[in-house]
Enzyme design. Structure first.
Site, short mmCIF file in Angstrom:
data_model
loop_
_atom_site.label_atom_id
_atom_site.label_comp_id
_atom_site.label_asym_id
_atom_site.label_seq_id
_atom_site.Cartn_x
_atom_site.Cartn_y
_atom_site.Cartn_z
N SER A 148 0.83 -1.20 0.00
CA SER A 148 0.00 0.00 0.00
C SER A 148 0.88 1.26 0.00
O SER A 148 1.76 1.41 -0.84
CB SER A 148 -0.95 -0.04 1.20
OG SER A 148 -1.94 0.96 1.10
N ASP A 208 0.66 -4.34 -3.99
CA ASP A 208 -0.43 -3.38 -4.22
C ASP A 208 -0.02 -1.97 -3.79
O ASP A 208 -0.71 -1.33 -2.98
CB ASP A 208 -1.71 -3.82 -3.51
CG ASP A 208 -2.95 -3.56 -4.37
OD1 ASP A 208 -2.81 -3.42 -5.60
OD2 ASP A 208 -4.06 -3.52 -3.81
N HIS A 268 -7.38 -5.07 -1.85
CA HIS A 268 -6.21 -4.42 -1.29
C HIS A 268 -5.83 -4.94 0.10
O HIS A 268 -4.64 -5.04 0.43
CB HIS A 268 -6.47 -2.91 -1.21
CG HIS A 268 -5.30 -2.08 -0.83
ND1 HIS A 268 -4.17 -1.98 -1.61
CD2 HIS A 268 -5.07 -1.30 0.27
CE1 HIS A 268 -3.30 -1.17 -1.03
NE2 HIS A 268 -3.82 -0.75 0.11
#
Length: 241
Positions: free
Chosen positions: A46, A75, A147
């Site tokens: 992230s 991600d 996610h």
């Protein structure tokens, strides 16, 4: 409640931690365990993935005193939109623009950009980072997962709240299969880069349906020695063995 650190603050802290490794890592490791700082990988999920890329790009205000040999983004997210990028900005909408010479693996999610407020929005996530990476770089997308699905099931109240906001896997899709897939890519990638054993990594690149527990589509690769001008968004040859 303390304010969130700015992206630049996080980046500088990451650089300080990296610089601590030569003097401090040994004291933090179990007895009879040695760290190999000649084979040092950088990874993040992230916003942490964005920080990892920014650190590899040399954007910290703290000079790095160690060298990284590999970079993995899980991600990664560089902002809320193309016009809302975190600063320092890393994406420039230009193929192969990243000045990163080490091998890179990027693992994205198929559902990260699908919620009302996407947790991994188009324009600032894994697809764009793969586009801006130079060879060698690989890109895997866990098609049926979101996610937050890569995290443990028991992630506390804050994690649960974040998971409810981010669209994730539906009924019938086990999150542990995504975690096994991500872990397997990590291990195979580092085996290839650090030990020269490309077999398992190339197996995943060439036949993900057989070698990955979770569906990976697309799987793309920019091979070392490829010209950026000749690369397309189609699947590309595997790493050299």
């Amino acid at each position: 409640m303390l304010p969130w650190p700015s992206p630049q603050d996080e980046l500088d802290r990451a650089a300080k931690v990296a610089n601590w490794l030569p003097s401090g890592l040994r004291c933090a490791l179990p007895e009879n365990t040695e760290g190999d700082l000649q084979n040092l990988a950088l990874a993040g999920h992230s916003r942490g993935g964005y920080i990892a890329f920014a650190l590899a790009l040399g954007l910290a205000d703290v000079a790095l005193e160690v060298n990284f040999s590999a970079l993995i983004g899980v991600d990664p997210v560089a902002g809320s939109s193309k016009n809302g990028q975190l600063k320092p900005k890393i994406l420039h909408d230009e193929s192969c623009s990243f000045n990163i010479s080490i091998p890179v693996a990027i693992i994205g999610t198929g559902l990260g950009n699908t919620s009302v407020i996407p947790c991994a929005p188009d324009g600032v996530s894994h697809t764009e980072m793969f586009n801006e990476c130079r060879p060698p770089c690989s890109h895997f997308v866990t098609t049926d997962y979101g996610h937050m699905d890569v995290l443990d099931d028991n992630i506390g109240l804050d994690g649960w709240a974040a998971r409810t906001m981010c669209k994730g896997s539906g009924r019938g899709f086990r999150r542990d299969l995504m975690r096994k897939t991500v872990g397997g890519i990590f291990v195979a990638f580092l085996e290839a880069i650090f030990k020269g054993n490309y077999k398992e990594y190339n197996n995943i690149l060439q036949n993900p349906k057989y070698f990955a527990p979770a569906k990976l589509d697309p799987v793309q690769n920019k091979s070392e020695g490829s010209s950026c001008s000749s690369l397309s968004a189609m699947s590309m040859p595997a790493f050299a063995s």
